[in-house]
Design an enzyme around this catalytic site. Structure first.
Site, PDB file in Angstrom:
ATOM      1  N   GLU A  24     -26.759  54.506  15.212  1.00 22.18           N
ATOM      2  CA  GLU A  24     -26.627  55.941  14.627  1.00 22.18           C
ATOM      3  C   GLU A  24     -25.723  56.006  15.251  1.00 22.18           C
ATOM      4  OE1 GLU A  24     -29.080  58.462  16.829  1.00 22.18           O
ATOM      5  OE2 GLU A  24     -30.591  56.809  17.777  1.00 22.18           O
ATOM      6  N   LYS A  85     -26.471  67.494  13.472  1.00 23.30           N
ATOM      7  CA  LYS A  85     -27.494  66.601  13.478  1.00 23.30           C
ATOM      8  C   LYS A  85     -28.231  66.356  12.999  1.00 23.30           C
ATOM      9  CE  LYS A  85     -31.708  65.723  16.145  1.00 23.30           C
ATOM     10  NZ  LYS A  85     -32.493  66.589  17.337  1.00 23.30           N
ATOM     11  N   VAL A 105     -32.038  58.969  14.045  1.00 21.79           N
ATOM     12  CA  VAL A 105     -32.733  57.679  14.164  1.00 21.79           C
ATOM     13  C   VAL A 105     -33.462  57.541  12.486  1.00 21.79           C
ATOM     14  CG1 VAL A 105     -34.767  56.086  13.989  1.00 21.79           C
ATOM     15  CG2 VAL A 105     -33.710  56.834  16.183  1.00 21.79           C
ATOM     16  N   ASP A 137     -44.236  70.184  16.664  1.00 23.23           N
ATOM     17  CA  ASP A 137     -42.940  69.229  16.082  1.00 23.23           C
ATOM     18  C   ASP A 137     -43.087  67.750  17.038  1.00 23.23           C
ATOM     19  OD1 ASP A 137     -40.630  68.350  16.708  1.00 23.23           O
ATOM     20  OD2 ASP A 137     -40.243  69.691  19.273  1.00 23.23           O
ATOM     21  N   SER A 139     -41.298  64.445  15.474  1.00 20.99           N
ATOM     22  CA  SER A 139     -39.507  63.963  14.665  1.00 20.99           C
ATOM     23  C   SER A 139     -40.306  63.573  13.409  1.00 20.99           C
ATOM     24  CB  SER A 139     -39.301  62.759  15.479  1.00 20.99           C
ATOM     25  OG  SER A 139     -38.418  62.266  14.690  1.00 20.99           O
ATOM     26  N   ALA A 140     -39.298  63.400  12.180  1.00 20.13           N
ATOM     27  CA  ALA A 140     -38.993  63.484  11.416  1.00 20.13           C
ATOM     28  C   ALA A 140     -38.553  61.588  10.806  1.00 20.13           C
ATOM     29  CB  ALA A 140     -37.942  64.137  10.685  1.00 20.13           C
ATOM     30  N   ASP A 141     -37.943  61.164  12.649  1.00 24.11           N
ATOM     31  CA  ASP A 141     -38.331  59.696  12.273  1.00 24.11           C
ATOM     32  C   ASP A 141     -39.433  58.808  11.711  1.00 24.11           C
ATOM     33  OD1 ASP A 141     -36.140  60.027  13.398  1.00 24.11           O
ATOM     34  OD2 ASP A 141     -36.277  60.070  15.388  1.00 24.11           O
ATOM     35  N   LYS A 158     -39.164  58.394  24.571  1.00 27.87           N
ATOM     36  CA  LYS A 158     -39.060  59.115  26.074  1.00 27.87           C
ATOM     37  C   LYS A 158     -40.898  59.291  26.532  1.00 27.87           C
ATOM     38  CE  LYS A 158     -34.597  59.198  26.312  1.00 27.87           C
ATOM     39  NZ  LYS A 158     -33.583  60.121  26.041  1.00 27.87           N
TER      40      LYS A 158
HETATM   41  N1  PSU Z   1     -34.250  59.941  21.781  1.00 25.83           N
HETATM   42  C1  PSU Z   1     -33.252  59.480  22.953  1.00 25.83           C
HETATM   43  N2  PSU Z   1     -32.520  59.301  22.443  1.00 25.83           N
HETATM   44  C2  PSU Z   1     -31.619  60.054  20.918  1.00 25.83           C
HETATM   45  C3  PSU Z   1     -32.539  60.858  20.882  1.00 25.83           C
HETATM   46  C4  PSU Z   1     -34.022  60.519  20.320  1.00 25.83           C
HETATM   47  O1  PSU Z   1     -33.886  58.363  23.431  1.00 25.83           O
HETATM   48  O2  PSU Z   1     -30.535  59.841  21.335  1.00 25.83           O
HETATM   49  C5  PSU Z   1     -32.159  60.949  18.725  1.00 25.83           C
HETATM   50  C6  PSU Z   1     -32.134  60.181  17.839  1.00 25.83           C
HETATM   51  O3  PSU Z   1     -31.071  60.681  16.985  1.00 25.83           O
HETATM   52  C7  PSU Z   1     -32.936  60.738  16.923  1.00 25.83           C
HETATM   53  C8  PSU Z   1     -33.352  62.192  17.160  1.00 25.83           C
HETATM   54  O4  PSU Z   1     -33.656  60.090  15.338  1.00 25.83           O
HETATM   55  O5  PSU Z   1     -33.195  62.351  18.949  1.00 25.83           O
HETATM   56  C9  PSU Z   1     -34.968  62.948  17.762  1.00 25.83           C
HETATM   57  O6  PSU Z   1     -34.537  64.287  16.897  1.00 25.83           O
HETATM   58  P1  PSU Z   1     -35.626  65.170  16.738  1.00 25.83           P
HETATM   59  O7  PSU Z   1     -37.101  64.619  18.332  1.00 25.83           O
HETATM   60  O8  PSU Z   1     -35.703  66.665  16.311  1.00 25.83           O
HETATM   61  O9  PSU Z   1     -36.493  64.984  15.739  1.00 25.83           O
HETATM   62 MN    MN Z   2     -38.316  68.440  16.539  1.00 24.99          MN
END
Ligand code: PSU
Ligand code: MN
Length: 302
Positions: A24, A85, A105, A137, A139-141, A158
């Site tokens: 990524e 992003k 991701v 909140d 994540s879309a992951d 994390k």
């Molecule tokens: N968690 C980490 N390091 C990162 C990310 C997440 O420990 O760099 C990044 C990744 O690209 C992940 C994104 O897909 O943050 C998730 O963001 P969000 O929580 O806004 O979906």
């Molecule tokens: Mn989010």
């Protein structure tokens, strides 16, 4: 025609059925400061190569998804300001408007599937945030893992996230969560979250076989491989937790929301640990790149 531009090395490897590992780029633009971001991206690519696979770092520029970047491309991305992003929601719009974007991701999984790449290595995935019951909140992951057939190697998630809720979500969505070489779900900087992972596997071959079997069954969605940080690089939970709490309190006080939350927390934790979090982050990404390459190699033999 798909808007894909392959690096020659990636194109040749895919055509020859050789192992390829997707990487990524949000970790470069939003996850780490310059110049360590570019140094790490280069070291991760080298780690994939050292295991006999070809790295394919994904990014969007000029209306194209780049599947594999040149060294100059990596450097430019690592120094660029105001890179978008990109997650599932933003990918098409960024391509259509010709903008520059780094893939999360979720977006990297989409790009990997389009490119015909089955394995993707990163640091940590996004998950269910603490307080998600009021903030919504998530994540879309996680939704991506439920629908896109790519095996993702990460060091767990994390502890800025709500890890029990993240595991519950993945179970509901039918995503296999496989701890590598141990029973516990790892927590990024620490080898254990104190939670048991639903599945455990001890070899790249076993993970590859499970990936292949999902394909035979016609199951959509990927697998999450949770690879613990090497013991010598770990930061103890007791040490990192107060830092996480401080960063979370600041984010709440500042009213940080939506896609700004994760980059804000990562940046503050880096500052508050005076860079110690970054050293651990680099070590675990390299470790994940090596395992990703071994899984890709096992898949290419099947
Ligand atoms: N968690 C980490 N390091 C990162 C990310 C997440 O420990 O760099 C990044 C990744 O690209 C992940 C994104 O897909 O943050 C998730 O963001 P969000 O929580 O806004 O979906
Ligand atoms: Mn989010």
């Amino acid at each position: 025609m798909l808007p894909l531009t392959f690096a020659p090395e990636v194109d040749a490897a895919l055509k020859a059925g050789k192992p390829v590992v997707a990487l990524e780029s949000t970790i470069i633009t939003h996850g780490m400061p310059w110049p360590q971001n570019v140094e790490t991206a280069r070291a991760v690519e080298a780690a994939v190569r050292a295991e006999g696979a070809v790295p394919a770092t994904m990014a969007v520029t000029g209306g194209r998804i780049h599947v594999g970047l040149t060294d100059a491309g990596l450097e430019a991305l690592g120094q660029a300001k105001d890179v978008a992003k990109l997650s599932r929601a933003d990918l098409a719009a960024c391509l259509a408007t010709g903008g520059t974007g780094a893939t999360t991701v979720a977006a990297t999984m989409i790009c990997a599937r389009l490119a015909g790449i089955s394995v993707f290595a990163t640091g940590g995935i996004g998950g269910v945030h603490r307080g998600a019951e009021t903030s919504f909140d998530i994540s879309a992951d996680l939704a991506e893992l439920a629908q896109t057939a790519v095996t993702v190697v990460a060091a767990g998630a994390k502890a800025i996230l709500d890890l029990p809720k993240t595991l519950e979500y993945l179970e509901t969505a039918g995503v296999p969560v496989i701890a590598y070489g141990q029973d516990d779900f790892p927590a990024f900087w620490s080898r254990s979250s104190g939670l048991k992972a639903p599945l455990r596997m001890d070899s790249a071959e076993a993970i590859a076989a499970a990936h292949r079997m999902r394909g035979r069954l016609g199951l959509p969605g990927g697998q999450l491989v949770a690879n613990p940080i090497p013991a010598g690089d770990e930061i103890a939970r007791g040490e990192i937790m107060p830092v996480i709490e401080a960063a979370l309190a600041e984010a709440a006080a500042k009213g940080i929301a939506a896609k700004a939350v994760t980059p804000f927390l990562l940046g503050r934790i880096f500052e508050l640990t005076e860079g110690r979090s970054l050293a651990a982050n680099i070590a675990l990404v390299l470790n994940n790149a090596r395992l990703g390459a071994r899984i890709a190699a096992a898949l290419s033999k099947g």
